[in-house]
Structure formats: structure tokens, C-alpha cells
Design a protein around this motif. Structure first.
Motif, mmCIF file in Angstrom:
data_model
loop_
_atom_site.group_PDB
_atom_site.id
_atom_site.type_symbol
_atom_site.label_atom_id
_atom_site.label_comp_id
_atom_site.label_asym_id
_atom_site.label_seq_id
_atom_site.Cartn_x
_atom_site.Cartn_y
_atom_site.Cartn_z
ATOM 1 N N THR A 70 0.877 -1.163 0.000
ATOM 2 C CA THR A 70 0.000 0.000 0.000
ATOM 3 C C THR A 70 0.919 1.218 0.000
ATOM 4 O OG1 THR A 70 -1.896 -1.026 1.073
ATOM 5 C CG2 THR A 70 -1.585 1.328 1.469
ATOM 6 N N VAL A 71 0.747 2.107 -0.977
ATOM 7 C CA VAL A 71 1.751 3.153 -1.222
ATOM 8 C C VAL A 71 1.136 4.553 -1.140
ATOM 9 C CG1 VAL A 71 3.628 3.872 -2.757
ATOM 10 C CG2 VAL A 71 2.796 1.538 -2.883
ATOM 11 N N LEU A 72 1.913 5.464 -0.589
ATOM 12 C CA LEU A 72 1.551 6.883 -0.564
ATOM 13 C C LEU A 72 2.720 7.698 -1.100
ATOM 14 C CD1 LEU A 72 -0.337 9.268 0.449
ATOM 15 C CD2 LEU A 72 0.960 9.166 2.594
ATOM 16 N N ARG A 73 2.439 8.535 -2.090
ATOM 17 C CA ARG A 73 3.414 9.572 -2.444
ATOM 18 C C ARG A 73 2.699 10.903 -2.274
ATOM 19 N NH1 ARG A 73 1.476 8.272 -7.799
ATOM 20 N NH2 ARG A 73 1.442 10.086 -9.181
ATOM 21 N N PHE A 74 3.432 11.963 -2.007
ATOM 22 C CA PHE A 74 2.773 13.237 -1.698
ATOM 23 C C PHE A 74 3.684 14.387 -2.073
ATOM 24 C CE2 PHE A 74 5.518 12.486 1.832
ATOM 25 C CZ PHE A 74 5.876 13.739 2.294
ATOM 26 N N ASN A 75 3.092 15.571 -2.150
ATOM 27 C CA ASN A 75 3.861 16.789 -2.405
ATOM 28 C C ASN A 75 4.278 17.432 -1.082
ATOM 29 O OD1 ASN A 75 3.964 16.934 -5.226
ATOM 30 N ND2 ASN A 75 1.904 17.814 -5.358
ATOM 31 N N PHE A 76 5.567 17.745 -0.983
ATOM 32 C CA PHE A 76 6.040 18.509 0.173
ATOM 33 C C PHE A 76 5.345 19.874 0.206
ATOM 34 C CE2 PHE A 76 10.064 15.896 -0.322
ATOM 35 C CZ PHE A 76 9.919 15.216 0.866
ATOM 36 N N ARG A 77 5.388 20.518 1.352
ATOM 37 C CA ARG A 77 4.811 21.854 1.544
ATOM 38 C C ARG A 77 5.193 22.798 0.396
ATOM 39 N NH1 ARG A 77 6.994 23.575 7.117
ATOM 40 N NH2 ARG A 77 6.256 21.475 7.578
ATOM 41 N N GLY A 78 4.202 23.568 -0.049
ATOM 42 C CA GLY A 78 4.459 24.564 -1.093
ATOM 43 C C GLY A 78 4.520 24.008 -2.507
ATOM 44 N N VAL A 79 4.312 22.715 -2.661
ATOM 45 C CA VAL A 79 4.350 22.098 -3.996
ATOM 46 C C VAL A 79 2.936 21.646 -4.365
ATOM 47 C CG1 VAL A 79 5.277 20.185 -5.378
ATOM 48 C CG2 VAL A 79 6.723 21.305 -3.663
ATOM 49 N N GLY A 80 2.510 21.921 -5.598
ATOM 50 C CA GLY A 80 1.165 21.524 -6.023
ATOM 51 C C GLY A 80 0.110 22.150 -5.117
ATOM 52 N N ARG A 81 -0.755 21.307 -4.577
ATOM 53 C CA ARG A 81 -1.821 21.806 -3.704
ATOM 54 C C ARG A 81 -1.468 21.685 -2.222
ATOM 55 N NH1 ARG A 81 -6.277 18.143 -5.650
ATOM 56 N NH2 ARG A 81 -7.533 19.095 -4.013
ATOM 57 N N SER A 82 -0.222 21.355 -1.921
ATOM 58 C CA SER A 82 0.205 21.281 -0.513
ATOM 59 C C SER A 82 0.473 22.688 0.011
ATOM 60 C CB SER A 82 1.473 20.432 -0.375
ATOM 61 O OG SER A 82 1.193 19.073 -0.636
ATOM 62 N N GLN A 83 -0.032 22.962 1.210
ATOM 63 C CA GLN A 83 0.105 24.304 1.786
ATOM 64 C C GLN A 83 1.476 24.496 2.436
ATOM 65 O OE1 GLN A 83 -3.498 24.107 4.247
ATOM 66 N NE2 GLN A 83 -4.417 25.667 2.931
ATOM 67 N N GLY A 84 1.808 25.764 2.687
ATOM 68 C CA GLY A 84 3.083 26.082 3.320
ATOM 69 C C GLY A 84 4.110 26.495 2.282
ATOM 70 N N GLU A 85 5.343 26.675 2.719
ATOM 71 C CA GLU A 85 6.407 27.015 1.777
ATOM 72 C C GLU A 85 7.686 26.275 2.115
ATOM 73 O OE1 GLU A 85 7.890 31.270 3.396
ATOM 74 O OE2 GLU A 85 5.888 31.252 2.500
ATOM 75 N N TYR A 86 8.573 26.221 1.137
ATOM 76 C CA TYR A 86 9.824 25.465 1.274
ATOM 77 C C TYR A 86 10.561 25.839 2.563
ATOM 78 C CZ TYR A 86 14.580 23.916 0.382
ATOM 79 O OH TYR A 86 15.811 23.327 0.502
ATOM 80 N N ASP A 87 11.098 24.825 3.243
ATOM 81 C CA ASP A 87 11.690 25.058 4.564
ATOM 82 C C ASP A 87 13.043 24.370 4.731
ATOM 83 O OD1 ASP A 87 11.747 26.066 7.218
ATOM 84 O OD2 ASP A 87 10.870 24.214 7.991
#
Length: 217
Positions: A59-76
Motif C-alpha cells: 500500500t503506497v503513498l506519495r505526496f507533495n512537500f509543503r508549497g508544492v502543487g496543492r500542498s500548503q506552506g512554503e519550502y523550509d
């Protein structure tokens, strides 16, 4: 594949979640390359690793880090991204609490984050680090490295030169109780351009399948 939105430390994170029917299927998260250099969860290497793990029964999950695509926040600078990865693992575990194996795979910047996550989460049983940027980031936190894993790089990698990966691997080889497997893909650059992608994915699949049949860490 279901799109998912789950809570991260700085707001919502966007991911793709691909479950198995088996309740106790192993789980894996896949971490993408540098957000400031175009890295997203749809990067070709990340996408292909996602499917490679799913095809092996994970069972797999990939995701966007903060600030990428629809992920909130900004690069840290990697600090917040490590917290994002921990939140992603929490989310994945909350949906799959019967899972016996937990893996993390990362590409480039994602490999650096993934190996830091290993240090925080003793339940991670194996890792795959593809093109770890040992020339750009300090990996000395891996002391000792808590679980066995696979490190992969291309012999023609201009982004993360092989010499730096060799130095990282030889340092890890000195540690007791774990086994670091290192494979170089002859002729490949950082991004495993064709025909090297298939070779890289075959190497990952062979390694992970073998580990799943073993009982040692």
C-alpha cells in the motif's frame, strides 16, 4: 488512484494513495526531489517507484512537500519537509495499522529526507535511496543507521557525483547489524533516463522482494 488530502504541520498536504486489498499489506512512502528545482510527486522516478512498490503488494503513498502543487506552506530547507514526511507516515499508518513492514523510498532530495526519517522512526524496516545527493547534504546523522537498505546511483550522475555516494556507502558499511546494498547503474545520469529507468526499477524490485522474504532487519 485516489487523490488524498491529509493534515501536515503547516496545513494540508496533497498525495496519491494506492491501497491493497490485504489488510496487513506492507506500506511504503515515496519522497520526491527538491521542491525548488521542479521536484513533485509526479516526477518520473517517484511515479515509477510508486508503481514498483504497489506491484510488489505494498500500500503506497506519495505526496507533495509543503508549497508544492496543492500542498500548503512554503519550502523550509528540509526541516519542514522532514516533518511533512513524518506526517505522511502517520497518515499512512493510521489507515494501515495491521501492516508488518514499513518502507521509505526517496529520490535525490527525497532520499536525504527519507534517511533522516529512518532515524526518527524505528518502525521503518527498509529503505531505498535513489541518487542520494551526498555532495550537497550532510548524511552524518546516520550514526548508526537503524535499518538495512538499498542505495542506487548512476555512474554518469553529474548532479550527485558517484564519488560522494561511494564515500557515504563506505561509511555506512562500517556499521554493525545492518546491511547496506549499493548498486550503480552503468551509464545512467541522475534521473535514470531511458533505458536506465527499467534497470533501476528491476534492481529495486529484486532487492525489496528478497528483503520481504527475510526476517532480519
Amino acid at each position: 488512484m485516489p487523490e488524498v488530502i491529509f493534515p501536515g504541520p503547516e496545513g494540508r498536504l496533497e498525495g496519491r494513495y494506492h491501497p491493497q486489498k490485504e489488510r496487513d499489506a506492507p506500506i511504503a512512502i515515496i519522497l520526491h526531489p527538491h521542491p525548488q528545482f521542479g521536484g513533485t510527486m509526479n516526477n518520473k522516478v517517484v511515479y515509477n517507484l510508486h508503481y514498483a512498490f504497489h506491484n510488489m503488494g505494498f500500500t503506497v503513498l506519495r505526496f507533495n512537500f509543503r508549497g508544492v502543487g496543492r500542498s500548503q506552506g512554503e519550502y523550509d530547507q528540509g526541516v519542514g519537509e522532514l516533518s511533512d514526511a513524518a506526517s505522511a507516515l502517520d497518515y499512512l499508518q493510521s489507515m494501515n495499522n495491521n501492516s508488518k513492514h514499513c518502507w521509505v523510498a526517496g529520490f535525490s532530495f527525497g532520499a536525504w529526507i527519507g534517511m533522516q526519517l529512518l532515524m526518527r522512526r524505528p518502525e521503518i524496516t527498509g529503505f531505498v535511496s535513489v541518487s542520494p545527493p551526498a555532495n550537497m547534504y550532510d548524511f552524518s546523522f546516520l550514526a548508526p543507521c537503524p535499518s538495512s537498505g538499498l542505495i542506487l546511483n548512476g555512474t554518469n550522475d553529474r548532479v550527485a557525483p558517484p564519488a560522494d555516494t561511494h564515500a557515504l556507502v563506505s561509511k555506512l558499511h562500517e556499521q554493525q547489524g545492518i546491511t547496506i546494498t549499493h548498486t550503480e547503474i552503468d551509464g545512467s545520469g541522475h534521473f535514470f533516463e531511458e533505458p536506465h529507468m527499467d534497470t533501476m526499477l528491476d534492481t529495486v524490485t529484486t532487492y525489496v522482494k528478497r528483503r520481504l522474504t527475510e526476517t532480519t532487519r
